[in-house]
Design a protein around this motif. Sequence first.
Motif, PDB file in Angstrom:
ATOM      1  N   ASP A 102     -66.253 -48.060 -60.741  1.00  0.00           N
ATOM      2  CA  ASP A 102     -67.500 -48.294 -60.504  1.00  0.00           C
ATOM      3  C   ASP A 102     -68.198 -48.056 -62.004  1.00  0.00           C
ATOM      4  O   ASP A 102     -68.534 -46.859 -62.325  1.00  0.00           O
ATOM      5  CB  ASP A 102     -68.347 -47.794 -59.423  1.00  0.00           C
ATOM      6  CG  ASP A 102     -69.663 -48.274 -59.177  1.00  0.00           C
ATOM      7  OD1 ASP A 102     -70.475 -47.868 -60.043  1.00  0.00           O
ATOM      8  OD2 ASP A 102     -69.978 -49.041 -58.463  1.00  0.00           O
ATOM      9  N   GLY A 103     -68.674 -49.280 -62.539  1.00  0.00           N
ATOM     10  CA  GLY A 103     -69.488 -49.009 -63.904  1.00  0.00           C
ATOM     11  C   GLY A 103     -70.547 -48.002 -63.931  1.00  0.00           C
ATOM     12  O   GLY A 103     -70.792 -47.187 -64.964  1.00  0.00           O
ATOM     13  N   LEU A 104     -71.346 -48.195 -62.992  1.00  0.00           N
ATOM     14  CA  LEU A 104     -72.433 -47.331 -62.684  1.00  0.00           C
ATOM     15  C   LEU A 104     -72.249 -45.801 -62.776  1.00  0.00           C
ATOM     16  O   LEU A 104     -72.686 -45.007 -63.256  1.00  0.00           O
ATOM     17  CB  LEU A 104     -73.607 -47.860 -61.572  1.00  0.00           C
ATOM     18  CG  LEU A 104     -74.335 -48.983 -61.724  1.00  0.00           C
ATOM     19  CD1 LEU A 104     -75.176 -49.189 -60.661  1.00  0.00           C
ATOM     20  CD2 LEU A 104     -75.144 -48.949 -63.032  1.00  0.00           C
ATOM     21  N   GLU A 105     -71.169 -45.770 -61.944  1.00  0.00           N
ATOM     22  CA  GLU A 105     -70.779 -44.147 -61.594  1.00  0.00           C
ATOM     23  C   GLU A 105     -69.984 -43.671 -62.893  1.00  0.00           C
ATOM     24  O   GLU A 105     -70.126 -42.485 -63.018  1.00  0.00           O
ATOM     25  CB  GLU A 105     -69.780 -44.080 -60.319  1.00  0.00           C
ATOM     26  CG  GLU A 105     -69.329 -42.763 -59.842  1.00  0.00           C
ATOM     27  CD  GLU A 105     -70.472 -41.859 -59.647  1.00  0.00           C
ATOM     28  OE1 GLU A 105     -70.637 -40.771 -60.390  1.00  0.00           O
ATOM     29  OE2 GLU A 105     -71.407 -42.129 -58.788  1.00  0.00           O
ATOM     30  N   TYR A 106     -69.350 -44.646 -63.314  1.00  0.00           N
ATOM     31  CA  TYR A 106     -68.539 -44.062 -64.687  1.00  0.00           C
ATOM     32  C   TYR A 106     -69.608 -43.252 -65.621  1.00  0.00           C
ATOM     33  O   TYR A 106     -69.247 -42.275 -66.246  1.00  0.00           O
ATOM     34  CB  TYR A 106     -67.677 -45.266 -65.103  1.00  0.00           C
ATOM     35  CG  TYR A 106     -67.194 -45.040 -66.415  1.00  0.00           C
ATOM     36  CD1 TYR A 106     -65.728 -44.380 -66.666  1.00  0.00           C
ATOM     37  CD2 TYR A 106     -67.743 -44.824 -67.836  1.00  0.00           C
ATOM     38  CE1 TYR A 106     -65.376 -44.360 -67.885  1.00  0.00           C
ATOM     39  CE2 TYR A 106     -67.284 -44.580 -69.213  1.00  0.00           C
ATOM     40  CZ  TYR A 106     -65.891 -44.312 -68.892  1.00  0.00           C
ATOM     41  OH  TYR A 106     -65.124 -44.027 -70.079  1.00  0.00           O
ATOM     42  N   PHE A 107     -70.495 -44.066 -66.023  1.00  0.00           N
ATOM     43  CA  PHE A 107     -71.648 -43.779 -67.005  1.00  0.00           C
ATOM     44  C   PHE A 107     -72.349 -42.626 -66.579  1.00  0.00           C
ATOM     45  O   PHE A 107     -72.778 -41.861 -67.294  1.00  0.00           O
ATOM     46  CB  PHE A 107     -72.492 -44.784 -67.511  1.00  0.00           C
ATOM     47  CG  PHE A 107     -71.582 -45.945 -68.519  1.00  0.00           C
ATOM     48  CD1 PHE A 107     -71.311 -45.486 -69.682  1.00  0.00           C
ATOM     49  CD2 PHE A 107     -71.308 -46.974 -68.011  1.00  0.00           C
ATOM     50  CE1 PHE A 107     -70.516 -46.212 -70.483  1.00  0.00           C
ATOM     51  CE2 PHE A 107     -70.342 -47.894 -69.058  1.00  0.00           C
ATOM     52  CZ  PHE A 107     -70.146 -47.410 -70.073  1.00  0.00           C
ATOM     53  N   ALA A 108     -72.556 -42.601 -65.147  1.00  0.00           N
ATOM     54  CA  ALA A 108     -73.367 -41.242 -64.576  1.00  0.00           C
ATOM     55  C   ALA A 108     -72.270 -40.340 -64.589  1.00  0.00           C
ATOM     56  O   ALA A 108     -73.006 -39.100 -65.185  1.00  0.00           O
ATOM     57  CB  ALA A 108     -73.637 -41.530 -63.124  1.00  0.00           C
ATOM     58  N   SER A 109     -71.138 -40.320 -64.525  1.00  0.00           N
ATOM     59  CA  SER A 109     -70.240 -39.289 -64.828  1.00  0.00           C
ATOM     60  C   SER A 109     -70.246 -38.707 -66.261  1.00  0.00           C
ATOM     61  O   SER A 109     -69.874 -37.728 -66.369  1.00  0.00           O
ATOM     62  CB  SER A 109     -68.859 -39.587 -64.194  1.00  0.00           C
ATOM     63  OG  SER A 109     -68.700 -39.613 -62.969  1.00  0.00           O
ATOM     64  N   MET A 110     -70.327 -39.775 -67.049  1.00  0.00           N
ATOM     65  CA  MET A 110     -70.262 -39.635 -68.641  1.00  0.00           C
ATOM     66  C   MET A 110     -71.532 -38.646 -69.014  1.00  0.00           C
ATOM     67  O   MET A 110     -71.309 -37.685 -69.540  1.00  0.00           O
ATOM     68  CB  MET A 110     -70.346 -40.678 -69.215  1.00  0.00           C
ATOM     69  CG  MET A 110     -70.083 -40.587 -70.841  1.00  0.00           C
ATOM     70  SD  MET A 110     -68.721 -40.028 -71.383  1.00  0.00           S
ATOM     71  CE  MET A 110     -67.546 -41.376 -71.317  1.00  0.00           C
ATOM     72  N   VAL A 111     -72.664 -39.017 -68.368  1.00  0.00           N
ATOM     73  CA  VAL A 111     -73.741 -38.162 -68.597  1.00  0.00           C
ATOM     74  C   VAL A 111     -73.563 -36.866 -68.240  1.00  0.00           C
ATOM     75  O   VAL A 111     -74.074 -35.699 -68.936  1.00  0.00           O
ATOM     76  CB  VAL A 111     -75.040 -38.663 -68.161  1.00  0.00           C
ATOM     77  CG1 VAL A 111     -76.272 -37.907 -68.364  1.00  0.00           C
ATOM     78  CG2 VAL A 111     -75.485 -40.252 -68.887  1.00  0.00           C
ATOM     79  N   ARG A 112     -73.082 -36.501 -66.835  1.00  0.00           N
ATOM     80  CA  ARG A 112     -72.728 -35.176 -66.431  1.00  0.00           C
ATOM     81  C   ARG A 112     -71.904 -34.518 -67.405  1.00  0.00           C
ATOM     82  O   ARG A 112     -72.055 -33.079 -67.637  1.00  0.00           O
ATOM     83  CB  ARG A 112     -72.347 -35.349 -65.213  1.00  0.00           C
ATOM     84  CG  ARG A 112     -73.032 -35.698 -64.080  1.00  0.00           C
ATOM     85  CD  ARG A 112     -72.839 -35.557 -62.579  1.00  0.00           C
ATOM     86  NE  ARG A 112     -71.841 -36.433 -62.004  1.00  0.00           N
ATOM     87  CZ  ARG A 112     -71.934 -37.570 -61.565  1.00  0.00           C
ATOM     88  NH1 ARG A 112     -72.936 -38.184 -61.321  1.00  0.00           N
ATOM     89  NH2 ARG A 112     -70.730 -38.484 -61.422  1.00  0.00           N
ATOM     90  N   LEU A 113     -70.751 -35.133 -67.562  1.00  0.00           N
ATOM     91  CA  LEU A 113     -69.885 -34.599 -68.593  1.00  0.00           C
ATOM     92  C   LEU A 113     -70.311 -33.949 -69.994  1.00  0.00           C
ATOM     93  O   LEU A 113     -70.101 -32.745 -70.257  1.00  0.00           O
ATOM     94  CB  LEU A 113     -68.550 -35.500 -68.919  1.00  0.00           C
ATOM     95  CG  LEU A 113     -67.420 -34.818 -69.657  1.00  0.00           C
ATOM     96  CD1 LEU A 113     -66.778 -33.655 -69.373  1.00  0.00           C
ATOM     97  CD2 LEU A 113     -66.650 -35.925 -70.349  1.00  0.00           C
TER      98      LEU A 113
END
Length: 220
Positions: A102-113
């Motif tokens: 999921d594109g939104l979740e992917y980039f949210a996960s990137m911010v968390r990382l």
Amino acid sequence: MTQPGAATQQAPSRNYPKGERRRAQIIEAALTAFGQVGYRNASMVQLAAACGVSRAGLLHHFPTKESLLEAVLEERELQDDQYFFRSGADHTDRTDRTDRTDGLEYFASMVRLVAHNQANPLIVSLFAVLSSEATAADHPARPYFTARYERARSQMTRAVDDLVRRDLLHPHVDPAGLTASLIALIDGLQVQWLLSPDTIDMPAHLRSMLRNVISAELPV
């Protein structure tokens, strides 16, 4: 890309037999050493001293410096995976995790990382130092970083494609080249943060940039 001083990132508590615990301790100490002085400048004698073992003891677990480097890079990858994929955004196997991204979740996960890495400077330092060294054709980490960037571009491209399908990019954003630009942004932020940790807030800068790209708010 991923992921730079402060305390060393502690490995998760594991019920390892004594030999495996020692191996994990060596990997952790080597992660610190490689992040501080690089692969080229770290000798096996220095690494053994940093790990608190004899050179023979180090060679028992890792016969070559290349095998120790491989173990360090694998550990860093596992740590990234724990934080990047902990939300359940992706459930495919490690070789191709982006099939259901999921594109939104992917980039949210990137911010968390990125936030996790900012709290663990040696992770970012390790990546910055070794990825720079690995540009040399004969560096043993070159295949790892080449594959890592190819995988990162593939994953992020699929996330961007998902956003395009859902019409979630701002009208002015051209998806062509967006992946390379975002990866360059993250890598550049890491170097700037290593040099000026009190000035640069990596996750805040990344989230701000993504707001200029994505029309929907990222999940927390």
